[in-house]
Design a protein around this motif. Structure first.
Motif, PDB file in Angstrom:
ATOM      1  N   LEU A 186       2.680  -3.724   6.867  1.00  0.00           N
ATOM      2  CA  LEU A 186       1.777  -3.244   7.921  1.00  0.00           C
ATOM      3  C   LEU A 186       1.909  -4.129   9.158  1.00  0.00           C
ATOM      4  CD1 LEU A 186      -1.338  -2.523   5.672  1.00  0.00           C
ATOM      5  CD2 LEU A 186      -0.055  -0.813   6.981  1.00  0.00           C
ATOM      6  N   SER A 187       1.933  -5.436   8.925  1.00  0.00           N
ATOM      7  CA  SER A 187       2.001  -6.380  10.038  1.00  0.00           C
ATOM      8  C   SER A 187       3.308  -6.206  10.820  1.00  0.00           C
ATOM      9  CB  SER A 187       1.870  -7.792   9.472  1.00  0.00           C
ATOM     10  OG  SER A 187       2.035  -8.738  10.475  1.00  0.00           O
ATOM     11  N   ASP A 188       4.404  -5.994  10.088  1.00  0.00           N
ATOM     12  CA  ASP A 188       5.694  -5.757  10.763  1.00  0.00           C
ATOM     13  C   ASP A 188       5.637  -4.525  11.659  1.00  0.00           C
ATOM     14  OD1 ASP A 188       6.988  -7.940   9.739  1.00  0.00           O
ATOM     15  OD2 ASP A 188       7.935  -6.874   8.070  1.00  0.00           O
ATOM     16  N   ALA A 189       4.765  -3.588  11.279  1.00  0.00           N
ATOM     17  CA  ALA A 189       4.649  -2.356  12.078  1.00  0.00           C
ATOM     18  C   ALA A 189       3.517  -2.464  13.103  1.00  0.00           C
ATOM     19  CB  ALA A 189       4.415  -1.171  11.149  1.00  0.00           C
ATOM     20  N   GLY A 190       2.977  -3.687  13.275  1.00  0.00           N
ATOM     21  CA  GLY A 190       1.949  -3.900  14.300  1.00  0.00           C
ATOM     22  C   GLY A 190       0.537  -3.590  13.842  1.00  0.00           C
ATOM     23  N   GLU A 196      -1.175 -13.958   9.412  1.00  0.00           N
ATOM     24  CA  GLU A 196      -2.360 -14.527  10.072  1.00  0.00           C
ATOM     25  C   GLU A 196      -2.051 -14.881  11.528  1.00  0.00           C
ATOM     26  OE1 GLU A 196      -5.451 -15.922   6.725  1.00  0.00           O
ATOM     27  OE2 GLU A 196      -4.045 -17.498   7.297  1.00  0.00           O
ATOM     28  N   THR A 197      -0.824 -15.310  11.786  1.00  0.00           N
ATOM     29  CA  THR A 197      -0.439 -15.598  13.177  1.00  0.00           C
ATOM     30  C   THR A 197      -0.542 -14.334  14.025  1.00  0.00           C
ATOM     31  OG1 THR A 197       1.183 -17.080  12.237  1.00  0.00           O
ATOM     32  CG2 THR A 197       1.422 -16.635  14.565  1.00  0.00           C
ATOM     33  N   ARG A 198      -0.251 -13.200  13.401  1.00  0.00           N
ATOM     34  CA  ARG A 198      -0.252 -11.945  14.174  1.00  0.00           C
ATOM     35  C   ARG A 198      -1.615 -11.254  14.178  1.00  0.00           C
ATOM     36  NH1 ARG A 198       4.615  -9.317  10.949  1.00  0.00           N
ATOM     37  NH2 ARG A 198       6.373 -10.586  11.610  1.00  0.00           N
ATOM     38  N   GLY A 199      -2.611 -11.809  13.473  1.00  0.00           N
ATOM     39  CA  GLY A 199      -3.965 -11.238  13.588  1.00  0.00           C
ATOM     40  C   GLY A 199      -4.575 -10.682  12.317  1.00  0.00           C
ATOM     41  N   SER A 200      -3.846 -10.664  11.213  1.00  0.00           N
ATOM     42  CA  SER A 200      -4.477 -10.261   9.948  1.00  0.00           C
ATOM     43  C   SER A 200      -5.291 -11.446   9.414  1.00  0.00           C
ATOM     44  CB  SER A 200      -3.415  -9.878   8.914  1.00  0.00           C
ATOM     45  OG  SER A 200      -2.802  -8.671   9.276  1.00  0.00           O
ATOM     46  N   THR A 201      -6.211 -11.162   8.497  1.00  0.00           N
ATOM     47  CA  THR A 201      -7.016 -12.251   7.919  1.00  0.00           C
ATOM     48  C   THR A 201      -6.926 -12.200   6.411  1.00  0.00           C
ATOM     49  OG1 THR A 201      -8.582 -11.848   9.688  1.00  0.00           O
ATOM     50  CG2 THR A 201      -9.285 -13.343   7.956  1.00  0.00           C
ATOM     51  N   VAL A 202      -6.689 -13.360   5.809  1.00  0.00           N
ATOM     52  CA  VAL A 202      -6.711 -13.438   4.344  1.00  0.00           C
ATOM     53  C   VAL A 202      -7.972 -14.201   3.960  1.00  0.00           C
ATOM     54  CG1 VAL A 202      -5.545 -14.256   2.268  1.00  0.00           C
ATOM     55  CG2 VAL A 202      -4.186 -13.433   4.215  1.00  0.00           C
ATOM     56  N   TYR A 203      -8.865 -13.523   3.263  1.00  0.00           N
ATOM     57  CA  TYR A 203     -10.084 -14.167   2.771  1.00  0.00           C
ATOM     58  C   TYR A 203      -9.869 -14.600   1.332  1.00  0.00           C
ATOM     59  CZ  TYR A 203     -12.921 -13.015   6.737  1.00  0.00           C
ATOM     60  OH  TYR A 203     -13.434 -12.976   7.991  1.00  0.00           O
ATOM     61  N   LEU A 257       1.247   4.027   7.169  1.00  0.00           N
ATOM     62  CA  LEU A 257       1.925   4.097   8.470  1.00  0.00           C
ATOM     63  C   LEU A 257       2.439   5.498   8.778  1.00  0.00           C
ATOM     64  CD1 LEU A 257       3.942   0.757   8.149  1.00  0.00           C
ATOM     65  CD2 LEU A 257       2.053   1.194   9.735  1.00  0.00           C
ATOM     66  N   GLU A 258       2.884   6.197   7.726  1.00  0.00           N
ATOM     67  CA  GLU A 258       3.505   7.510   7.945  1.00  0.00           C
ATOM     68  C   GLU A 258       2.543   8.643   7.659  1.00  0.00           C
ATOM     69  OE1 GLU A 258       7.155   7.497   5.715  1.00  0.00           O
ATOM     70  OE2 GLU A 258       7.708   5.552   6.555  1.00  0.00           O
ATOM     71  N   ASN A 259       1.305   8.263   7.279  1.00  0.00           N
ATOM     72  CA  ASN A 259       0.264   9.260   7.038  1.00  0.00           C
ATOM     73  C   ASN A 259       0.653  10.300   5.989  1.00  0.00           C
ATOM     74  OD1 ASN A 259      -2.289  10.205   7.454  1.00  0.00           O
ATOM     75  ND2 ASN A 259      -1.629  11.706   9.007  1.00  0.00           N
ATOM     76  N   LYS A 260       1.292   9.819   4.936  1.00  0.00           N
ATOM     77  CA  LYS A 260       1.568  10.688   3.792  1.00  0.00           C
ATOM     78  C   LYS A 260       1.602   9.804   2.556  1.00  0.00           C
ATOM     79  CE  LYS A 260       6.575  10.560   4.470  1.00  0.00           C
ATOM     80  NZ  LYS A 260       7.747  11.334   4.805  1.00  0.00           N
ATOM     81  N   LYS A 261       1.131  10.344   1.449  1.00  0.00           N
ATOM     82  CA  LYS A 261       1.037   9.482   0.264  1.00  0.00           C
ATOM     83  C   LYS A 261       2.344   9.457  -0.511  1.00  0.00           C
ATOM     84  CE  LYS A 261      -3.565   8.417  -1.392  1.00  0.00           C
ATOM     85  NZ  LYS A 261      -4.508   8.447  -2.476  1.00  0.00           N
ATOM     86  N   TYR A 262       2.960   8.276  -0.568  1.00  0.00           N
ATOM     87  CA  TYR A 262       4.137   8.121  -1.431  1.00  0.00           C
ATOM     88  C   TYR A 262       3.672   8.135  -2.878  1.00  0.00           C
ATOM     89  CZ  TYR A 262       7.429   7.118   2.272  1.00  0.00           C
ATOM     90  OH  TYR A 262       8.248   7.230   3.359  1.00  0.00           O
ATOM     91  N   ASP A 263       4.580   8.456  -3.756  1.00  0.00           N
ATOM     92  CA  ASP A 263       4.248   8.494  -5.166  1.00  0.00           C
ATOM     93  C   ASP A 263       4.180   7.062  -5.708  1.00  0.00           C
ATOM     94  OD1 ASP A 263       4.088   8.780  -7.842  1.00  0.00           O
ATOM     95  OD2 ASP A 263       5.751  10.208  -8.024  1.00  0.00           O
ATOM     96  N   LEU A 264       2.968   6.507  -5.703  1.00  0.00           N
ATOM     97  CA  LEU A 264       2.812   5.095  -6.071  1.00  0.00           C
ATOM     98  C   LEU A 264       3.057   4.863  -7.557  1.00  0.00           C
ATOM     99  CD1 LEU A 264      -0.321   4.330  -3.890  1.00  0.00           C
ATOM    100  CD2 LEU A 264       2.056   3.764  -3.414  1.00  0.00           C
ATOM    101  N   GLU A 265       2.889   5.900  -8.358  1.00  0.00           N
ATOM    102  CA  GLU A 265       3.116   5.760  -9.792  1.00  0.00           C
ATOM    103  C   GLU A 265       4.591   5.443 -10.073  1.00  0.00           C
ATOM    104  OE1 GLU A 265       0.961   5.478 -12.136  1.00  0.00           O
ATOM    105  OE2 GLU A 265       2.525   5.319 -13.665  1.00  0.00           O
ATOM    106  N   HIS A 266       5.466   6.028  -9.272  1.00  0.00           N
ATOM    107  CA  HIS A 266       6.888   5.821  -9.547  1.00  0.00           C
ATOM    108  C   HIS A 266       7.541   4.765  -8.674  1.00  0.00           C
ATOM    109  CE1 HIS A 266       6.156   9.703 -11.522  1.00  0.00           C
ATOM    110  NE2 HIS A 266       6.888   9.112 -12.443  1.00  0.00           N
ATOM    111  N   ALA A 267       6.849   4.328  -7.617  1.00  0.00           N
ATOM    112  CA  ALA A 267       7.393   3.200  -6.852  1.00  0.00           C
ATOM    113  C   ALA A 267       7.396   2.017  -7.798  1.00  0.00           C
ATOM    114  CB  ALA A 267       6.502   2.914  -5.656  1.00  0.00           C
ATOM    115  N   GLY A 268       8.506   1.296  -7.848  1.00  0.00           N
ATOM    116  CA  GLY A 268       8.554   0.146  -8.733  1.00  0.00           C
ATOM    117  C   GLY A 268       8.795   0.512 -10.178  1.00  0.00           C
ATOM    118  N   SER A 269       9.106   1.771 -10.429  1.00  0.00           N
ATOM    119  CA  SER A 269       9.420   2.140 -11.801  1.00  0.00           C
ATOM    120  C   SER A 269      10.932   2.220 -11.900  1.00  0.00           C
ATOM    121  CB  SER A 269       8.765   3.480 -12.115  1.00  0.00           C
ATOM    122  OG  SER A 269       9.570   4.211 -12.975  1.00  0.00           O
ATOM    123  N   GLU A 270      11.491   1.410 -12.776  1.00  0.00           N
ATOM    124  CA  GLU A 270      12.946   1.259 -12.749  1.00  0.00           C
ATOM    125  C   GLU A 270      13.686   2.543 -13.070  1.00  0.00           C
ATOM    126  OE1 GLU A 270      14.232  -2.370 -14.558  1.00  0.00           O
ATOM    127  OE2 GLU A 270      13.500  -3.183 -12.700  1.00  0.00           O
TER     128      GLU A 270
END
Ligand code: FAD
Length: 505
Positions: free
Chosen positions: A41-45, A247-254, A474-487
């Motif tokens: 997200l930060s890379d995309a501003g 954090e340098t670019r403005g995000s905050t980690v609590y 960022l792209e306003n569409k839901k990627y299939d998170l169940e299969h992302a990272g599934s080998e």
């Protein structure tokens, strides 16, 4: 939202800015999945608020520091080699660490029945250790398993079936079935074959032998890879560097902060109440919420409460915990291995690792350390054992095996973690699908990561899920998170571009 109702922490101008931004993005959990989402997200501003209950980022992949006088020791929570079939992820980490990560040759062994075996196997050494008679027995047992499940098509219903099919009962019992029972604390006949798919897919007697005889086999299964990447100051360096960058670019980690309630309406997350250590609780209305905290915890925080069948299903999902012992030594080296496995069940620990063999910067030059992992169920004997008793028990074994001696020990530290391994028992899949399909139906929620999706991920899988969640936003569409990272998927596709095939709007 009325500003007067909010306790805004004195030291957090960034948070103040976010609270009154129209569309804050909130990320729960600063492990690899959450931090990869924040970085993308930060890379995309786009900035985000990251909420982490621990004192530091990195989750299970963080690196701990132990200062002893002038000497600084570093350790991962169980050493983290970085390996992925997805070249995009190497580039992702390379962009974060630059020259601060190096390729490390793998040197690992197993200690079985009083003997050391190279891992991956060296056939002649293994044959010599096992003896020809026992080796023949293993061969016949392999053929029997292959005939039963291959020729006669007996269905593979459990992890034990999978091992018998691909290795035979005798070889399986030698170092796989016992080690697996040690990890999970339940019989292999009660473990879902999915675990094999995620951990040892592609590994069988034939591939192991092929690999042993043929070096530089690029198609080797992941359990057999003979080098890996490792950051100079421990795997946590990846996530600490991300924290600094965002954090340098403005995000905050609590850190030391947790969600207390998650409100939703009409299938959308509307508010998150967060307890911070910077001055009480605060309420954020997120445009998007990325979750990587344990799935049951998340369900329990929902307001109004999730339907009863969802809560019931979430409560059926069980976790295996770990206890750790970190020992520092007054000598420059203990062993040549990165790590050694101990499948025998009479040895209480599962693996020992020397962090200095991953990166020289993990210990002072003239000293070293060992990291020892115990697989436990929260509340059992090992979980409750006093520190000195755990140390003494461990040293009894290490001295007997001849690995190290008490006289060289400087100091030792113990700590524990729950929610380490999602237990793939025979019913987990149905319960999990019930919960994840409910969570995935919430429009602005992205549930990711090992705890968030109750998935046995490695760092690379969790990174990929985090990146996929960020891309969804960022792209306003839901990627299939169940299969992302599934080998099963990215083994073939190789890059995140391959994920396009799995998107659904
Ligand atoms: C012993 C061991 C060895 C491993 N070895 C390797 C390896 O060699 N290579 C590899 O790639 N992977 C390895 N892994 C796996 C790797 O650690 C995980 O895949 C990775 O850390 C998962 O990242 P995650 O973000 O999905 O989850 P986590 O790392 O679990 O991160 C979740 C985060 O959420 C936080 N959290 C939880 N509850 C709350 C709450 N209520 N509020 C706020 N925050 C909360 C946690 O503190 C944590 O920071 C290993 C894991 C273990 C345990």
């Amino acid at each position: 939202m009325d500003e007067a109702d909010l306790k805004i922490p004195e030291r957090s101008p960034t948070l103040r800015a976010y609270l009154f931004m129209d569309t804050p993005i909130v990320i729960l959990g600063a492990g690899p999945a959450g931090m990869a989402a924040a970085m993308t997200l930060s890379d995309a501003g786009k900035n985000a608020i990251v909420i982490e209950k621990d004192t530091q980022v990195g989750g299970l992949a963080k690196t701990l520091l132990f200062q002893e006088g002038d000497d600084l020791f570093r350790t991962d929570i169980g050493p983290h080699r970085f390996f992925s079939k997805n070249p995009f992820l190497y580039q992702f980490v390379e962009n974060i660490l630059h020259e601060q990560w190096v390729e490390v040759p793998r040197q690992t062994r197993q200690y079985i029945d009083g003997k050391f075996y190279a891992y991956p196997i060296i056939p002649l050494q293994a044959l010599k250790n096992i003896g020809p008679l026992r080796a023949c027995g293993m061969g016949f047992s392999y053929l029997k398993g292959a005939a039963e499940f291959g020729l006669f098509k007996k269905p593979i219903r459990t992890f034990e079936d999978y091992i018998i099919r691909h290795f035979g009962k005798k070889l399986g019992s030698f170092n796989m079935l016992n080690y697996t029972e040690k990890i999970w604390g339940i019989p292999c006949a009660a473990i879902h074959p999915d675990w094999a798919k995620q951990r040892i897919k592609g590994l069988n007697v034939r591939s192991a032998l092929k690999n042993a005889f043929k070096k530089n086999n690029k198609k080797q299964p992941k359990s057999l890879v003979d080098s890996f990447f490792y950051p100079q100051y421990g795997t946590g360096l990846i996530y600490e560097t991300i924290q600094k960058k965002i954090e340098t670019r403005g995000s905050t980690v609590y850190t030391k902060s947790t969600p207390a309630q998650i409100r939703h309406k009409n299938g959308t997350i509307t508010e998150v109440i967060i307890e911070t250590d910077r001055g009480g609780s605060m309420t954020v209305s997120p445009a998007h919420l990325v979750n990587s905290i344990p799935i049951q915890q998340f369900i329990s925080l929902l307001h109004p409460a999730a339907p009863e069948e969802i809560q019931h299903a979430a409560n059926q999902l069980k976790w295996r915990s770990q206890v750790y012992l970190f020992i520092t030594f007054n000598k420059p080296s203990i062993m040549r291995d990165n790590w050694i496995y101990f499948p025998d069940t009479h040895i209480p620990f599962g693996r020992i690792s020397e962090m200095k063999n991953f990166s020289a910067d993990m210990s002072p030059q003239d000293k070293t350390s060992l990291f020892i992992e115990f697989f436990v169920t929260k509340g059992n004997t090992l979980w409750n054992m006093e520190n000195n008793a755990l140390f003494s028990l461990t040293m009894d074994h290490l001295e007997k095996i001849g690995i190290c001696s008490r006289t060289d020990v400087r100091a030792y530290y113990t700590f524990k973690k729950s929610h380490v391994y999602p237990v793939y028992d025979l019913t987990y899949k149905t319960h999990l699908e019930t919960v994840t399909s409910y969570l995935d139906s919430l429009t602005n929620l992205y549930t990711i990561g090992r705890p968030g999706r109750f998935k046995y991920t490695n760092q690379d899988h969790s990174l990929e899920m985090g990146i996929a969640a960020a891309k969804s936003i960022l792209e306003n569409k839901k990627y299939d998170l169940e299969h992302a990272g599934s080998e099963d998927d990215y083994f073939e596709s190789g890059t995140l571009a391959g994920m396009q095939a799995h998107t659904h709007q």
